[in-house]
Scaffold this motif. Structure first.
Motif, mmCIF file in Angstrom:
data_model
loop_
_atom_site.group_PDB
_atom_site.id
_atom_site.type_symbol
_atom_site.label_atom_id
_atom_site.label_comp_id
_atom_site.label_asym_id
_atom_site.label_seq_id
_atom_site.Cartn_x
_atom_site.Cartn_y
_atom_site.Cartn_z
ATOM 1 N N TYR A 272 0.798 -1.228 0.000
ATOM 2 C CA TYR A 272 0.000 0.000 0.000
ATOM 3 C C TYR A 272 0.831 1.278 0.000
ATOM 4 O O TYR A 272 0.523 2.246 0.704
ATOM 5 N N ARG B 135 -7.868 8.627 -2.597
ATOM 6 C CA ARG B 135 -7.343 7.556 -3.451
ATOM 7 C C ARG B 135 -7.795 6.184 -2.961
ATOM 8 O O ARG B 135 -8.202 5.333 -3.752
ATOM 9 N N LYS B 136 -7.743 5.998 -1.653
ATOM 10 C CA LYS B 136 -8.158 4.704 -1.104
ATOM 11 C C LYS B 136 -9.639 4.459 -1.367
ATOM 12 O O LYS B 136 -10.035 3.375 -1.795
ATOM 13 N N LEU C 18 -5.566 2.726 -4.698
ATOM 14 C CA LEU C 18 -4.307 2.468 -3.994
ATOM 15 C C LEU C 18 -3.928 1.006 -4.217
ATOM 16 O O LEU C 18 -4.654 0.097 -3.803
ATOM 17 N N THR D 277 2.123 -1.232 -4.753
ATOM 18 C CA THR D 277 2.421 0.056 -5.379
ATOM 19 C C THR D 277 3.864 0.121 -5.882
ATOM 20 O O THR D 277 4.176 0.822 -6.852
#
Lengths: 356, 356, 356, 356
Positions: free
Chosen positions: B30, B228-229, B234, B238
């Motif tokens: 994440y 974003r989450k 996300l 990443t």
């Protein structure tokens, strides 16, 4: 000793090679390339029926858009209180369903029971506008606490759902781990037991980002292309997801990786079943292991570089942990080695003995 | 002869190698891995100031979430009528801004003019609830029709925006192409000219999926991690985006690729400037070329395997196309070769002569 | 014998007369008339400070838009598990907050306890994106089960909220009933105890549709005009809401009506405290009464025209109801008469005796 | 001389009396009272078919929720560029449709032409995800500029819509004014010409807040109860809306009021058709009049207490206004008197002569 989560692992070499092969040349953008079509079609074979498939990049996207596709105004999704959608997706399911609500259902070891599901669904009569209207049931396979719904358990839940005409979604972020744990087929574990939509996860099991939303009834997926696009989850170079899934699904790689991952967890479980001082918090069947440890041992392991998360004591197991103990979660993955497991187990054993 | 779009290309080998390097080992999920942090920090160097950076997987996500971060109820975004957000993102900007509206601004060759922008903004007085409230200005650099805003043009537009206290977003899906066309720096092309938020695109220029939302003022990005989450953008792994950007930004690869791409477009433009029968519809400065061709020649080229899109005649150039002609768009990329361009040009020349 | 809900009543004659007075003549639309301004200003007097006021037509709109005004992406609102927003608003709070979640807090007799609130808030650490971020606390005064938070209880809850920088909303659908039950002032019951936003209800207490969202800090209301407009809750002839509130707030009518309503409830409570067979399920302080009755008596009363709702046994009072009994809710209103109460009580007494 | 808008008027006495009659007694809340059911059923008579009816409090709610009921992800609504939904509803239609877009269609005098509608719809091919998908056509009757679609014009537009399987919504905020202008019936003006959903407005024509969403096909309204509730637009004391509509629809009051309103407009038009210095900007058929005046005369009238709005010169009538002139809109209502009209006309005539 990386047991924090299976998504801390990287990607399987075969996945990387598939990406490398795909990097040269040109292909249609936005999911219209020949490879995209080919891999979509392969899901028909895997599920033994005509399905509609949509690739996305995150498990949260898969779950949220799947639920969005069956969304209803004032809609309520029924899921276990430990479900990923209810705890770990930052409100994405609620957001994409236009303010849908997650009504949580209790049940031991991360599994809803049919009776409890029925009891909670009954709180939302279909034509009573004030509470909201039932919209879907979502179950997680394998569950957030390492257990796996048996085929009969799935059927029992979907039977309750169908009584209220509710579509059933399966969050399969660890679909493969459950499948090999049950030694069954995708068809048996899904539509033959009443599942309508699957979030088919590849990321946690060796891909770097490859998730598929699979509709057992393609007609139900009619709006899905627009839902995915509007959510900004359609990749221009989708073929790089397809390439991952190509490798993932070829020659049973996905099942081999899941079997390996589960075997590493079983190796750890077997060790802790015999341990004098650490113990399994509960039995699990997939690639997650929950252990009760002396706090000092857990701290020492972390200092030694081990990675794992503390876990909240389940509300229905209040006496699980004694003073001076801690409940932790360990997750194995395709990348976990026997040596890692053994080192971790030995370290904890030694440390625990030392602390006594 | 693949000129359909730069996102039909694959990935540059250096990008692929970076992914391969990253695939083994473990790292925090994440976006919390050391590589994620390192590449985020590199944007400070690139933009010559402390910025806040958020990686996402699609350009539509970058644009939509950027606008969402400055969203206001009943909000209105001002952009050119040809903007990607206004035409090609399936309603994502409207969706993620809670029903925001895109008020389009005219202007020749894909560029808003300050006067026209001011005229349209004036339709939405700041305290007049009925029309909606101004929320942001968004400009595309390079534009959807291959042109590039000059530094003074950017400053003139942001000056208009600031008069109404509007943040300015730059859709930089082809940021690098514009940058090298202007032979300037990221700082000069953005915050030194009043830009507040940039969608920094890597996908069209050699990555397979790597986009960054860059906030010049980190304070403005406070809610962005949650935005974003909640949008399911996300990625757990990443670091595979970071790895792409690592390679992309190392040793100026990104600028080299954009220079190559632009040069291929210039090679095509140069040829058509001298052509007897085909001609440039308008001059462009980046990696897009717009050509007026005899219909028959276009058809023949497609039969021979060439890929390019027809384009609508701009409303402000009604006489651009004669009977029997067609307007087409050709896009070059990091992967385009001189041979491809030359073959395409020669083919069209020959075909056109044949048809006369 | 209409005790189904206080919103089954009509409107007080003084409210109707105010509407009649307003019906002739012309006035600015959309809340800009002199009367609108005058009544808005009167809220400054009522709350003893400069407030920002927004009239809307339903209590659900007041609550949902109030929460929307402090909305955050992935936001979580903390409220009692019995709260109206959590059970009876069809998902409106979730919808208007962009998918916000209602995290429910337990507590006896419809009231959150500070400890339990703190425990639940702690599940959502402010910078942990996966669970969602704390957004607001909402408490209902008087509560859904007829009780009233004491001033100290309010202060204790807002103290917990402020530790996490959370704004506190009060759902005051029955604001007046609580106020007179506590014999206090609006200022004491709200901002002097840490309340930031109030849904000030008039509908249940004698208006036909008049609710006001009151912001103690007008600065916090900056976006509210646009939020209300975008939600289609700005009435063109707002002055008809203002006219209702004008009558409602003149010469203390609103307090008189609430006192009457509470007194009728107390009359009923007093009777059932002495009843041989029916009994109060718990003590209440406002205009709701919860009674445990023999099922037969309840059925007979309904056949005789009495209106009241069955109520679920609270989870924390499992032994409340014996076999053959039922828990019911009776709500009194400004329109309830002593005769209605007495007839209902007598009927039930007689019926219960008959059934024994 | 109040010609600012018809919603600056109050309520017709018969409406007020109906409210007074309803204020005593008890009735089921949330739209379930006998009066609610009775008035809903009366719409079957008015429309000469079984319809589904939903009362709401604002025209913006009627329009937005109607469009929401046919919402689709990435959906596009086609409407005239002058439409109320496109200009005056603060983004509510976009909000309630989950980010839907309003694609505006040009056409003289506030009316879409079938050709232009077809041309704009064609920009959104049904299966092309990038632009968004067609969702509905919405036309305003009478229009925002005082004109009225003829029955054949309506049929021609709905024919275009049906070719693309698009439901057609009619914004009937001034439904009655159009109906009497055409001297036709609700059935003829709606479903017999292909209209699917009507926002049936009462507020502008003598109610204080009474709007109804009418579905010609009740099956299409299946989700509407939940949509309305989730939007907080279900009134607990809905019967006060029903009471207004009861009076409104009894003995043709609604048609009488509209006839009066239109007649007052015609009186004004007739005067300005003969005026030496002021003139009609264009001919209208309902209760709106657009006048070109010397600026000085307009200012003087305002100083004398007249209320009316300036209007933007339509883009397709660039030469409409000369230097020193201004275009203004005057709206008559049920409350307008002949004396008001005559005084306004005389004042302007006198003032204009003075200024010359």
């Amino acid at each position: 000793m990386f047991f924090a989560s299976d998504n801390w692992s990287g990607a399987h070499p075969a996945i990387g090679e598939a990406l490398m092969r795909e990097q040269s040349g040109y292909a249609n953008a936005y999911g219209a390339s020949p490879l995209d079509r080919k891999i979509e079609a392969r899901f028909n074979d895997i599920f033994e029926r005509e399905v509609a498939v949509f690739f996305v990049g995150t498990g949260t996207a898969a779950n949220s858009l799947a639920l969005s596709s069956v969304g209803r105004p004032g809609g309520v999704v029924f899921c276990h209180k430990d479900a990923h959608i209810a705890n770990d997706e930052g409100g994405a399911p609620e957001y994409f369903t236009g303010g849908g609500r997650l009504a949580t259902v209790s049940g031991p070891h991360g599994k809803m029971t049919p009776d409890e599901l029925e009891r909670i669904v009954a709180r939302y009569p279909a034509d009573f506008i004030h509470h909201g209207q039932p919209m879907a049931v979502s179950l997680t396979q394998s569950t957030e606490v390492g257990t796996v719904y048996g085929l009969d358990e799935i059927a029992a839940l979907t039977t309750v759902a169908k009584k209220s005409n509710l579509p059933v979604h399966m969050d399969g972020a660890r679909f493969a781990n459950a499948l090999v744990a049950l030694d069954t087929t995708p068809a048996e574990m899904t539509w033959k037991r009443g599942i309508d939509i699957v979030s088919f996860g590849g990321t946690k099991n060796g891909c770097w980002c490859a998730e598929a939303i699979v509709f057992m009834n393609p007609e139900q997926a009619r709006e899905m292309p627009f839902i995915r696009k509007r959510a900004a989850h359609l990749f221009s170079k989708t073929r790089f997801i397809s390439a991952q899934l190509d490798a993932y699904l070829t020659d049973g790689l996905w099942l081999d990786l899941a079997r390996h991952s589960n075997a590493m967890a079983e190796r750890m479980r077997a060790a802790f079943r015999q341990s004098a001082t650490a113990r399994l918090a509960w039995e699990t069947q997939s690639n997650e292991v929950f252990i009760v440890l002396p706090k000092g041992a857990a701290e020492a392991a972390r200092k030694a570089g081990a990675q794992f998360y503390d876990w909240l004591t389940p509300a229905d197991q209040p006496g699980l942990i004694n003073d001076g103990e801690v409940l932790v979660r360990c997750v194995t993955s395709f990348a976990t080695t026997e040596a890692e497991v053994d080192r971790f187990v030995s370290f904890l054993e030694a440390e625990t003995l030392t602390q006594q």
